[in-house]
Design a protein around this motif. Structure first.
Motif, PDB file in Angstrom:
ATOM      1  N   VAL A 284      13.632   3.326  -8.582  1.00 16.88           N
ATOM      2  CA  VAL A 284      15.037   2.955  -8.409  1.00 16.88           C
ATOM      3  C   VAL A 284      15.162   1.695  -7.559  1.00 16.88           C
ATOM      4  N   THR A 285      14.371   1.592  -6.514  1.00 17.60           N
ATOM      5  CA  THR A 285      14.422   0.417  -5.643  1.00 17.60           C
ATOM      6  C   THR A 285      14.011  -0.845  -6.398  1.00 17.60           C
ATOM      7  N   PHE A 286      12.914  -0.769  -7.159  1.00 22.48           N
ATOM      8  CA  PHE A 286      12.481  -1.941  -7.916  1.00 22.48           C
ATOM      9  C   PHE A 286      13.465  -2.306  -9.016  1.00 22.48           C
TER      10      PHE A 286
ATOM     11  N   LEU B 242       0.829  -1.200   0.000  1.00 17.73           N
ATOM     12  CA  LEU B 242       0.000   0.000   0.000  1.00 17.73           C
ATOM     13  C   LEU B 242       0.868   1.255   0.000  1.00 17.73           C
ATOM     14  N   LEU B 243       1.961   1.212   0.737  1.00 11.29           N
ATOM     15  CA  LEU B 243       2.868   2.356   0.770  1.00 11.29           C
ATOM     16  C   LEU B 243       3.534   2.592  -0.580  1.00 11.29           C
ATOM     17  N   LEU B 244       3.676   1.548  -1.383  1.00 15.22           N
ATOM     18  CA  LEU B 244       4.240   1.718  -2.718  1.00 15.22           C
ATOM     19  C   LEU B 244       3.246   2.350  -3.680  1.00 15.22           C
ATOM     20  N   VAL B 245       1.959   2.226  -3.399  1.00 11.24           N
ATOM     21  CA  VAL B 245       0.919   2.746  -4.280  1.00 11.24           C
ATOM     22  C   VAL B 245       0.582   4.201  -3.951  1.00 11.24           C
ATOM     23  N   LEU B 246       0.725   4.607  -2.698  1.00  5.42           N
ATOM     24  CA  LEU B 246       0.310   5.943  -2.277  1.00  5.42           C
ATOM     25  C   LEU B 246       0.957   7.084  -3.062  1.00  5.42           C
ATOM     26  N   PRO B 247       2.251   7.044  -3.395  1.00  3.66           N
ATOM     27  CA  PRO B 247       2.803   8.155  -4.192  1.00  3.66           C
ATOM     28  C   PRO B 247       2.167   8.283  -5.569  1.00  3.66           C
TER      29      PRO B 247
ATOM     30  N   GLU C 155       9.179  10.356  -4.195  1.00  4.67           N
ATOM     31  CA  GLU C 155       8.824   9.014  -3.731  1.00  4.67           C
ATOM     32  C   GLU C 155       8.687   8.043  -4.899  1.00  4.67           C
ATOM     33  N   ILE C 156       8.142   8.503  -6.016  1.00  6.96           N
ATOM     34  CA  ILE C 156       8.026   7.642  -7.192  1.00  6.96           C
ATOM     35  C   ILE C 156       9.407   7.294  -7.730  1.00  6.96           C
ATOM     36  N   ILE C 157      10.318   8.258  -7.741  1.00  5.07           N
ATOM     37  CA  ILE C 157      11.690   7.984  -8.170  1.00  5.07           C
ATOM     38  C   ILE C 157      12.327   6.954  -7.243  1.00  5.07           C
TER      39      ILE C 157
ATOM     40  N   ILE D 234      -6.340  23.384 -10.322  1.00  2.00           N
ATOM     41  CA  ILE D 234      -7.586  23.975  -9.839  1.00  2.00           C
ATOM     42  C   ILE D 234      -7.318  25.294  -9.125  1.00  2.00           C
ATOM     43  N   SER D 235      -6.270  25.323  -8.324  1.00  2.00           N
ATOM     44  CA  SER D 235      -5.977  26.561  -7.600  1.00  2.00           C
ATOM     45  C   SER D 235      -5.556  27.688  -8.548  1.00  2.00           C
ATOM     46  N   LYS D 236      -4.881  27.354  -9.634  1.00  3.20           N
ATOM     47  CA  LYS D 236      -4.503  28.379 -10.614  1.00  3.20           C
ATOM     48  C   LYS D 236      -5.706  28.848 -11.419  1.00  3.20           C
ATOM     49  N   SER D 237      -6.490  27.899 -11.911  1.00  3.70           N
ATOM     50  CA  SER D 237      -7.570  28.263 -12.830  1.00  3.70           C
ATOM     51  C   SER D 237      -8.753  28.931 -12.132  1.00  3.70           C
ATOM     52  N   LYS D 238      -9.066  28.524 -10.938  1.00  4.91           N
ATOM     53  CA  LYS D 238     -10.232  29.069 -10.238  1.00  4.91           C
ATOM     54  C   LYS D 238      -9.867  30.124  -9.198  1.00  4.91           C
ATOM     55  N   GLY D 239      -8.587  30.449  -9.092  1.00  6.02           N
ATOM     56  CA  GLY D 239      -8.175  31.485  -8.158  1.00  6.02           C
ATOM     57  C   GLY D 239      -8.321  31.082  -6.700  1.00  6.02           C
ATOM     58  N   ARG D 240      -8.112  29.823  -6.411  1.00  2.15           N
ATOM     59  CA  ARG D 240      -8.223  29.335  -5.038  1.00  2.15           C
ATOM     60  C   ARG D 240      -6.865  29.267  -4.362  1.00  2.15           C
ATOM     61  N   LYS D 241      -6.895  29.091  -3.066  1.00  2.00           N
ATOM     62  CA  LYS D 241      -5.661  28.827  -2.329  1.00  2.00           C
ATOM     63  C   LYS D 241      -5.273  27.374  -2.569  1.00  2.00           C
ATOM     64  N   GLY D 242      -4.042  27.043  -2.274  1.00  4.55           N
ATOM     65  CA  GLY D 242      -3.623  25.655  -2.383  1.00  4.55           C
ATOM     66  C   GLY D 242      -2.504  25.430  -3.367  1.00  4.55           C
ATOM     67  N   ARG D 243      -1.973  26.491  -3.913  1.00  4.40           N
ATOM     68  CA  ARG D 243      -0.876  26.330  -4.863  1.00  4.40           C
ATOM     69  C   ARG D 243       0.376  25.807  -4.170  1.00  4.40           C
ATOM     70  N   VAL D 244       0.674  26.312  -2.988  1.00  2.00           N
ATOM     71  CA  VAL D 244       1.881  25.883  -2.256  1.00  2.00           C
ATOM     72  C   VAL D 244       1.748  24.442  -1.753  1.00  2.00           C
ATOM     73  N   PRO D 245       0.639  24.052  -1.090  1.00  2.00           N
ATOM     74  CA  PRO D 245       0.525  22.648  -0.683  1.00  2.00           C
ATOM     75  C   PRO D 245       0.518  21.678  -1.866  1.00  2.00           C
ATOM     76  N   GLY D 246      -0.102  22.096  -2.961  1.00  2.00           N
ATOM     77  CA  GLY D 246      -0.111  21.243  -4.140  1.00  2.00           C
ATOM     78  C   GLY D 246       1.282  21.061  -4.723  1.00  2.00           C
ATOM     79  N   THR D 247       2.069  22.137  -4.725  1.00  2.00           N
ATOM     80  CA  THR D 247       3.433  22.049  -5.244  1.00  2.00           C
ATOM     81  C   THR D 247       4.310  21.193  -4.344  1.00  2.00           C
ATOM     82  N   ILE D 248       4.162  21.351  -3.038  1.00  2.00           N
ATOM     83  CA  ILE D 248       4.931  20.523  -2.100  1.00  2.00           C
ATOM     84  C   ILE D 248       4.536  19.056  -2.247  1.00  2.00           C
ATOM     85  N   GLY D 249       3.245  18.778  -2.359  1.00  2.00           N
ATOM     86  CA  GLY D 249       2.786  17.407  -2.578  1.00  2.00           C
ATOM     87  C   GLY D 249       3.283  16.837  -3.887  1.00  2.00           C
ATOM     88  N   LEU D 250       3.352  17.682  -4.915  1.00  2.00           N
ATOM     89  CA  LEU D 250       3.860  17.266  -6.213  1.00  2.00           C
ATOM     90  C   LEU D 250       5.334  16.889  -6.126  1.00  2.00           C
ATOM     91  N   ILE D 251       6.130  17.712  -5.474  1.00  2.00           N
ATOM     92  CA  ILE D 251       7.569  17.433  -5.341  1.00  2.00           C
ATOM     93  C   ILE D 251       7.801  16.174  -4.513  1.00  2.00           C
TER      94      ILE D 251
END
Length: 129
Positions: free
Chosen positions: A96-98, A50-55, A90-92, A68-85
């Motif tokens: 690499v591990t596999f 399950l931990l391998l699937v979450l990322p 984690e996917i990398i 969504i935050s860019k197009s609709k003018g909402r907050k959440g750009r920073v948390p979305g970017t941090i989650g993206l990074i």
């Protein structure tokens, strides 16, 4: 639109939570649950899978949250970017591990078996009756 009354993108927050929860849950499973491996058995293996699937779930949520935050003018750009990074890192790590595991398994004479193969004569003789 007034900046204080803007809504927060829920997809960005969900992506950040999933991306941040993965390493935390991994550390918990390694530190706490590994000592009880015999008692947990297959449950720990399912938890690690399950931990391998979450990322892979956090990445599209984070991307959607940023869009969504860019197009609709909402907050959440920073948390979305941090989650993206975090999810990309984690996917990398998972890829690499596999790939390292598969390269190690494909070498001739190398195996990750617990019991090594026996290539000699055994001191125990079998008798047929």
């Amino acid at each position: 639109m007034i900046k204080k009354n803007r809504k927060t993108s829920k997809a960005a927050i969900a992506g950040l939570i999933l991306a941040a929860a993965t390493p935390c849950l991994f550390l918990i499973s390694v530190l706490v649950l590994a000592s009880n491996y015999e008692q947990l058995g297959d449950a720990l293996i399912i938890f690690m899978l399950l931990l391998l699937v979450l990322p892979f779930l956090a990445l599209p949520l984070s991307v959607a949250g940023v869009v969504i935050s860019k197009s609709k003018g909402r907050k959440g750009r920073v948390p979305g970017t941090i989650g993206l990074i975090l999810s990309v890192l984690e996917i990398i790590f998972v890829v690499v591990t596999f790939s390292a595991y598969l390269l190690y398994e494909k070498r001739p004479g190398q195996s990750l078996d617990i019991v090594p193969p026996h290539f000699g004569y055994s001191s125990v003789t079998e008798t047929s009756t």
